[in-house]
Design an enzyme around this catalytic site. Structure first.
Site, PDB file in Angstrom:
ATOM      1  N   HIS A   1     -31.112   0.733   2.108  1.00 52.17           N
ATOM      2  CA  HIS A   1     -31.490   1.875   1.258  1.00 52.17           C
ATOM      3  C   HIS A   1     -32.878   2.416   1.563  1.00 52.17           C
ATOM      4  CE1 HIS A   1     -28.071   1.628  -1.447  1.00 52.17           C
ATOM      5  NE2 HIS A   1     -28.234   0.323  -1.545  1.00 52.17           N
TER       6      HIS A   1
ATOM      7  N   ASP B   1     -37.512  -3.046  -0.696  1.00 54.07           N
ATOM      8  CA  ASP B   1     -36.967  -1.682  -0.866  1.00 54.07           C
ATOM      9  C   ASP B   1     -37.958  -0.777  -1.607  1.00 54.07           C
ATOM     10  OD1 ASP B   1     -34.702  -2.384   0.474  1.00 54.07           O
ATOM     11  OD2 ASP B   1     -33.328  -2.075  -1.200  1.00 54.07           O
TER      12      ASP B   1
ATOM     13  N   ASP C   1     -34.346   7.044   0.782  1.00 57.25           N
ATOM     14  CA  ASP C   1     -32.942   7.309   1.101  1.00 57.25           C
ATOM     15  C   ASP C   1     -32.410   8.587   0.442  1.00 57.25           C
ATOM     16  OD1 ASP C   1     -32.804   6.539  -1.547  1.00 57.25           O
ATOM     17  OD2 ASP C   1     -31.806   4.634  -1.160  1.00 57.25           O
TER      18      ASP C   1
ATOM     19  N   ASP D   1     -28.517  10.906  -2.628  1.00 55.97           N
ATOM     20  CA  ASP D   1     -28.485   9.816  -1.646  1.00 55.97           C
ATOM     21  C   ASP D   1     -27.085   9.839  -1.043  1.00 55.97           C
ATOM     22  OD1 ASP D   1     -28.208   7.440  -0.283  1.00 55.97           O
ATOM     23  OD2 ASP D   1     -29.177   6.211  -1.828  1.00 55.97           O
TER      24      ASP D   1
ATOM     25  N   GLN E   1     -22.970   7.959  -1.469  1.00 58.02           N
ATOM     26  CA  GLN E   1     -23.206   7.215  -2.725  1.00 58.02           C
ATOM     27  C   GLN E   1     -23.313   8.082  -3.981  1.00 58.02           C
ATOM     28  OE1 GLN E   1     -26.211   3.868  -3.146  1.00 58.02           O
ATOM     29  NE2 GLN E   1     -27.355   5.475  -4.188  1.00 58.02           N
TER      30      GLN E   1
ATOM     31  N   TYR F   1     -23.344   1.218 -12.819  1.00 59.79           N
ATOM     32  CA  TYR F   1     -24.498   1.401 -11.952  1.00 59.79           C
ATOM     33  C   TYR F   1     -24.090   1.905 -10.575  1.00 59.79           C
ATOM     34  CZ  TYR F   1     -28.753   0.595  -9.445  1.00 59.79           C
ATOM     35  OH  TYR F   1     -29.873   0.777  -8.691  1.00 59.79           O
TER      36      TYR F   1
ATOM     37  N   LYS G   1     -30.223   4.170  -8.922  1.00 60.46           N
ATOM     38  CA  LYS G   1     -31.176   4.854  -9.805  1.00 60.46           C
ATOM     39  C   LYS G   1     -31.208   6.332  -9.465  1.00 60.46           C
ATOM     40  CE  LYS G   1     -33.333   2.184 -12.720  1.00 60.46           C
ATOM     41  NZ  LYS G   1     -33.307   2.506 -14.139  1.00 60.46           N
ATOM     42  N   ASP G   2     -31.484   7.139 -10.463  1.00 62.70           N
ATOM     43  CA  ASP G   2     -31.478   8.583 -10.288  1.00 62.70           C
ATOM     44  C   ASP G   2     -32.881   9.046  -9.899  1.00 62.70           C
ATOM     45  OD1 ASP G   2     -32.124   7.407 -12.607  1.00 62.70           O
ATOM     46  OD2 ASP G   2     -31.472   9.036 -13.901  1.00 62.70           O
TER      47      ASP G   2
ATOM     48  N   LYS H   1     -36.683   5.306  -5.621  1.00 66.74           N
ATOM     49  CA  LYS H   1     -36.684   3.987  -6.258  1.00 66.74           C
ATOM     50  C   LYS H   1     -37.321   4.022  -7.649  1.00 66.74           C
ATOM     51  CE  LYS H   1     -34.846   2.040  -2.584  1.00 66.74           C
ATOM     52  NZ  LYS H   1     -34.321   3.290  -1.988  1.00 66.74           N
TER      53      LYS H   1
END
Ligand SMILES: [Mg+2]
EC number: 3.1.3.11
Length: 383
Positions: free
Chosen positions: A18, A286, A52, A11, A94, A228, A231-232, A132
């Site tokens: 996002h 999102d 994203d 990302d 990011q 944080y 999320k991966d 997500k």
């Protein structure tokens, strides 16, 4: 011929929040990959996005963790980030956690799955990419594809698949993995992979000949960074047909919109929604968590395709059910089990907020003492 398919994603910033990668950032990445192809570092490539996440699909003959291939991906993300910053896109850069590249991308932020194989005469593969959510989100469909005969008819019908598969499961907290055999150890396997935040199916091998059948990205950004940073969002490559799940068996595993962690602020459970490339935008709250699937054939290290696998009305009911579950889950607002459990919130900013309230917590007996007494027994005329 030995060839490698490397799917590397990051990302690097997105448009209006996002939700989607900007085309100009993809164009910047494309320039880098085109040059790498011209130089012969990679043989072929395809660039796409899910939500994203910018996804680089590259084929080559250099094996896993190759410095030049990883450096190409890193340069592509860097160039895309430059554009992202120029345009003022949200969360530019990011996932790039380091300023300089050294050797390979491990621990540097981008997620990756690399399939290093001896090509079969026909080598069909499916690449699944989700936004997500996290790598453990592929545990359930991988189990269905490679261990559940109610999903995969080939386990019963095809003599090569009949012996079963071996699952390599990684404990992402301890950094150790274990191999479990299916069908003999499926109950133990389920005992682990039912906790997808911790135990992730990293690879699946065919038992008959140890041939690699699938590989999942395993980087956990929130653990890498110690705090944080998003999320991966995971990717998964699955080999298809001829002793592996048929394309339709691999896709069937996504026909049920099961719940995965991720979604808004990486802090909520929601249904995974398989969509076509054009619907790969994370909008409602999102999300809900999106999945795309692309089908390719690999021949002499080159990619033929893709086919947009979920661009099909046969998945309309799955999407409709996902939309219904979205409504149902959303009505819980900030309450569990829509919001993730506290251990999964450790890498968010919620613990800081709770910490702030700590001085205001009093013991039960102190609360009782401090309570102003409005009515005494006298007031009530009971003496
Ligand atoms: Mg994402």
């Amino acid at each position: 011929m030995r060839s490698t398919v490397s799917v590397i994603k990051a990302d690097i910033g997105s448009l209006a929040g996002h939700h989607v990668v900007h085309p100009d950032t993809m164009a910047a990445a494309n320039r880098v990959l085109a040059e790498a192809k011209r130089q012969g570092i990679i043989l072929d490539y395809y660039i796409t996005n899910v939500g994203d996440d910018l996804e680089l699909i590259m084929s080559h003959t250099r094996g896993e963790l190759d410095t030049k291939v990883h450096e190409t991906a890193w340069d592509a993300f860097k160039e895309a980030t430059k554009v992202s910053k120029e345009l003022g896109l949200y969360a530019a850069g990011q996932d790039l956690l380091s300023d300089s590249f050294s050797g390979n991308l491990k621990g540097m932020g981008p997620g990756m799955a690399e399939l290093d194989i001896e090509e079969r005469p026909s080598e069909p593969i499916a690449i699944f990419m989700a936004d997500k959510t996290e790598p453990g989100a592929f545990n359930l469909p991988l189990y269905k594809m490679f261990a559940d005969p109610f999903n995969t008819a080939g386990l019963v019908i095809d003599p090569t698949m009949n012996e079963g598969f071996k699952f390599e499961v990684l404990d992402v907290y301890e950094g150790q993995s274990v191999i479990l055999n299916s069908p003999e150890e499926i109950y133990s396997l389920l005992g682990l992979i039912g906790t997808p935040a911790r135990y992730v199916i990293r690879r699946v091998y065919r038992k008959a000949d140890n041939m690699l059948g699938s590989v999942t990205s395993i980087e956990r950004l929130n653990l890498i960074a110690g705090k944080y940073v998003g999320k991966d969002d995971p990717v998964l490559i699955v080999r298809l047909q001829h002793g592996f799940p048929a394309l339709g068996e691999a896709l069937e595993a996504f026909s049920f919109p099961y719940l995965v962690p991720g979604w808004m602020r990486g802090s909520h459970y929601g249904p995974i929604m398989p969509v076509s490339q054009r619907d790969a935008k994370a909008t409602r709250f999102d999300g809900p968590p999106r999945l795309i699937g692309l089908g390719f054939n690999v021949k002499n290290g080159r990619l033929t395709g893709p086919s947009d696998l979920f661009d099909d009305p046969a998945f309309d009911e799955t999407r409709r059910m996902a939309a219904m579950i979205t409504d149902y889950m959303r009505r819980h607002g900030p309450f569990m089990p829509h919001r993730l459990e506290p251990t999964e919130m450790e890498y968010t900013t919620l613990p800081t907020l709770i910490e702030k309230l700590k001085p205001r917590f009093k013991k039960e007996e102190d609360v009782a003492k401090a309570k102003p007494s409005v009515y005494t027994s006298k007031d009530q005329g009971m003496d």
